[in-house]
Design an enzyme around this catalytic site. Structure first.
Site, PDB file in Angstrom:
ATOM      1  N   HIS A 104       0.603  -1.356   0.354  1.00  0.00           N
ATOM      2  CA  HIS A 104       0.005   0.160   0.042  1.00  0.00           C
ATOM      3  C   HIS A 104       0.973   1.187   0.585  1.00  0.00           C
ATOM      4  O   HIS A 104       1.611   1.678   0.934  1.00  0.00           O
ATOM      5  CB  HIS A 104      -1.062  -0.233   1.307  1.00  0.00           C
ATOM      6  CG  HIS A 104      -2.105   1.673   1.378  1.00  0.00           C
ATOM      7  ND1 HIS A 104      -3.075   1.456   1.981  1.00  0.00           N
ATOM      8  CD2 HIS A 104      -1.935   2.295   0.899  1.00  0.00           C
ATOM      9  CE1 HIS A 104      -3.675   2.155   2.027  1.00  0.00           C
ATOM     10  NE2 HIS A 104      -2.769   2.849   0.977  1.00  0.00           N
ATOM     11  N   HIS A 153      -8.767   1.708  -1.689  1.00  0.00           N
ATOM     12  CA  HIS A 153      -9.240   1.929  -0.351  1.00  0.00           C
ATOM     13  C   HIS A 153     -11.202   1.323   0.206  1.00  0.00           C
ATOM     14  O   HIS A 153     -11.852   2.507  -0.032  1.00  0.00           O
ATOM     15  CB  HIS A 153      -9.036   3.402  -0.448  1.00  0.00           C
ATOM     16  CG  HIS A 153      -7.882   3.808  -0.891  1.00  0.00           C
ATOM     17  ND1 HIS A 153      -6.414   3.084  -1.664  1.00  0.00           N
ATOM     18  CD2 HIS A 153      -6.762   4.022   0.366  1.00  0.00           C
ATOM     19  CE1 HIS A 153      -5.750   3.192  -1.249  1.00  0.00           C
ATOM     20  NE2 HIS A 153      -5.165   4.183  -0.287  1.00  0.00           N
ATOM     21  N   GLU A 182     -11.151   3.464   5.821  1.00  0.00           N
ATOM     22  CA  GLU A 182      -9.995   4.547   6.019  1.00  0.00           C
ATOM     23  C   GLU A 182     -11.092   5.716   6.913  1.00  0.00           C
ATOM     24  O   GLU A 182     -10.700   6.134   7.658  1.00  0.00           O
ATOM     25  CB  GLU A 182      -9.721   5.064   5.168  1.00  0.00           C
ATOM     26  CG  GLU A 182      -8.343   5.958   5.537  1.00  0.00           C
ATOM     27  CD  GLU A 182      -7.396   6.830   4.582  1.00  0.00           C
ATOM     28  OE1 GLU A 182      -8.361   6.308   2.857  1.00  0.00           O
ATOM     29  OE2 GLU A 182      -6.393   7.248   4.301  1.00  0.00           O
ATOM     30  N   ASP A 216       1.755   7.097   2.608  1.00  0.00           N
ATOM     31  CA  ASP A 216       2.342   8.016   1.284  1.00  0.00           C
ATOM     32  C   ASP A 216       3.563   8.856   2.645  1.00  0.00           C
ATOM     33  O   ASP A 216       3.306   9.813   2.918  1.00  0.00           O
ATOM     34  CB  ASP A 216       1.398   9.553   1.055  1.00  0.00           C
ATOM     35  CG  ASP A 216       0.281   9.070   0.435  1.00  0.00           C
ATOM     36  OD1 ASP A 216       0.555   8.817  -0.977  1.00  0.00           O
ATOM     37  OD2 ASP A 216      -1.212   8.834   1.313  1.00  0.00           O
TER      38      ASP A 216
HETATM   39  N1  ADE Z   1      -4.023   9.118  -2.116  1.00  0.00           N
HETATM   40  C1  ADE Z   1      -3.661   9.319  -1.085  1.00  0.00           C
HETATM   41  N2  ADE Z   1      -3.375   8.528  -0.102  1.00  0.00           N
HETATM   42  C2  ADE Z   1      -4.788   8.041   0.015  1.00  0.00           C
HETATM   43  C3  ADE Z   1      -4.620   8.055   0.882  1.00  0.00           C
HETATM   44  N3  ADE Z   1      -4.334   7.615   2.468  1.00  0.00           N
HETATM   45  N4  ADE Z   1      -6.492   7.539   1.456  1.00  0.00           N
HETATM   46  C4  ADE Z   1      -6.945   7.766   0.153  1.00  0.00           C
HETATM   47  N5  ADE Z   1      -6.519   7.928  -1.039  1.00  0.00           N
HETATM   48  C5  ADE Z   1      -5.162   8.540  -1.418  1.00  0.00           C
HETATM   49 ZN    ZN Z   2      -3.488   5.318   0.549  1.00  0.00          ZN
END
Ligand code: ADE
Ligand code: ZN
Length: 343
Positions: free
Chosen positions: A16, A196, A199, A278
């Site tokens: 991820h 995703h 979250e 990220d």
């Molecule tokens: N794009 C990049 N990081 C993300 C994240 N954590 N959740 C959703 N979209 C994303």
């Molecule tokens: Zn992500």
């Protein structure tokens, strides 16, 4: 056993990871200068100062803005190669990388420019460092499904380079069911689906990802724990969850790492994995994520071994590759143990 030494040495897969989310402030400024792009920051310190987020959308606003420096094929190459060099040092031997073509095509950068740069870097890194990889193209869920179809049509011309499709960007208000048609077509074309879900969105979005999109992995999945029957189902079906502790902390999905659901996921028997999401924006690559969550939840060596093995079990690689990775993990674990005994 010194647990940080184990985390560093143990072979890991990262499943991820948004390649655009590896853009370090130094590279952002260098590419801005190289490409004549104006940014609202005058130096690295100012960029870092801007990385304060209250929610996913706060981050996404900066993330899309940061991408504006990526224009030429070599920019995507440099970005990808820098990530691979970094995680090679951290014991990553396989990585499955998300990219967001719509974040680039909307600025006039072609799909082929993006894919060319990323895939050439992956090929070079496999030769030079032995890191294997897969690419997963994400659809941006805040944009209409019709536009996702445009990306899918581009990817169909490059099936040897793009392995899967994913769904990312703003979650709340954009349930997976909005993308059922494009995921059905993607599956028909042979792409592996992931999304995703959970979250920020509710457990129901995780269910939709499973039922409507037929995903083979759930990215994040934190809020699935609000529905015990759903967790049972994911355990029974062995649907992996790719969790990202530092991301959840920085985007305030959890108030502290001590409250992160990863240990619950391990105890439930889910195929849970640790990832960075990220890393440039959230303060840590994959090894830092392992170390932070190990400390916060007092994970034991056995848990770290399970997480590392899960990362290969959940990867889109064949059984032979999975077994070889599990054997390599066992070998490293016994080497780390005997080194510590002889000290
Ligand atoms: N794009 C990049 N990081 C993300 C994240 N954590 N959740 C959703 N979209 C994303
Ligand atoms: Zn992500």
């Amino acid at each position: 056993m010194n647990i940080d030494a184990l985390i560093d040495a143990i072979p890991k897969a990262e499943l991820h990871l948004h390649i655009e989310g590896t853009l370090e402030p130094e590279m952002m400024l260098a590419l801005a200068a190289r490409n004549g792009v104006e940014l609202p920051y005058k130096d690295v310190a100012e960029v870092r100062l801007a990385y304060e987020f209250d929610c996913l959308q706060d981050f996404l606003d900066l993330y899309y803005n940061g991408m504006s420096v990526l224009i030429e094929e070599r920019d995507f190459y440099d970005l990808t190669y820098a990530y691979l060099e970094k995680v090679h040092e951290q014991g990553v031997t396989h990585t499955e990388i998300f990219f967001d073509p719509q974040g680039h095509t909307c600025r006039g950068v072609s799909f082929e420019t993006v894919l060319g740069g990323i895939s050439t870097a992956l090929e070079t890194a496999e030769k030079e460092m032995g890191i294997t990889s897969k690419l997963i193209m994400c659809f941006l869920r805040h944009l209409p499904e019709d536009e996702a179809f445009d990306s899918l049509h581009c990817a169909c011309k490059h099936k040897s380079l793009v392995h899967g499709v994913g769904l990312d960007s703003s979650e709340k208000g954009y349930p997976p069911g909005l993308f059922s048609r494009v995921f059905a077509e993607a599956r028909k074309q042979g792409f592996i689906p992931v999304a995703h879900a959970g979250e920020e969105g509710p457990a129901e979005y995780v269910e939709q990802a499973l039922d409507d999109l037929q995903v083979q992995r759930v990215d994040h999945g934190n809020r699935a724990f609000e529905n015990p029957a759903l967790i049972k189902r994911m355990v029974n079906e062995r649907t992996p969850m790719t969790m990202c502790p530092l991301s959840n902390l920085r985007l305030k999905g959890v108030a502290s790492l001590e409250l992160h659901p990863l240990k619950k996921a391990l105890q439930a028997g889910l195929v849970v994995t640790v990832n960075s999401d990220d890393p440039s924006y959230f303060g840590g690559y994959v090894a830092e994520n392992y170390k932070a969550i190990q400390q916060a939840l007092n994970l034991q060596a056995g848990d770290i071994i399970t997480l590392a093995k899960n990362s290969f079990s959940a990867a889109f690689i064949d059984d032979k590759h999975k077994q070889a990775a599990h054997d390599a993990i066992d070998k490293v674990v016994s080497e780390v143990k005997s080194k510590l005994k002889s000290k």
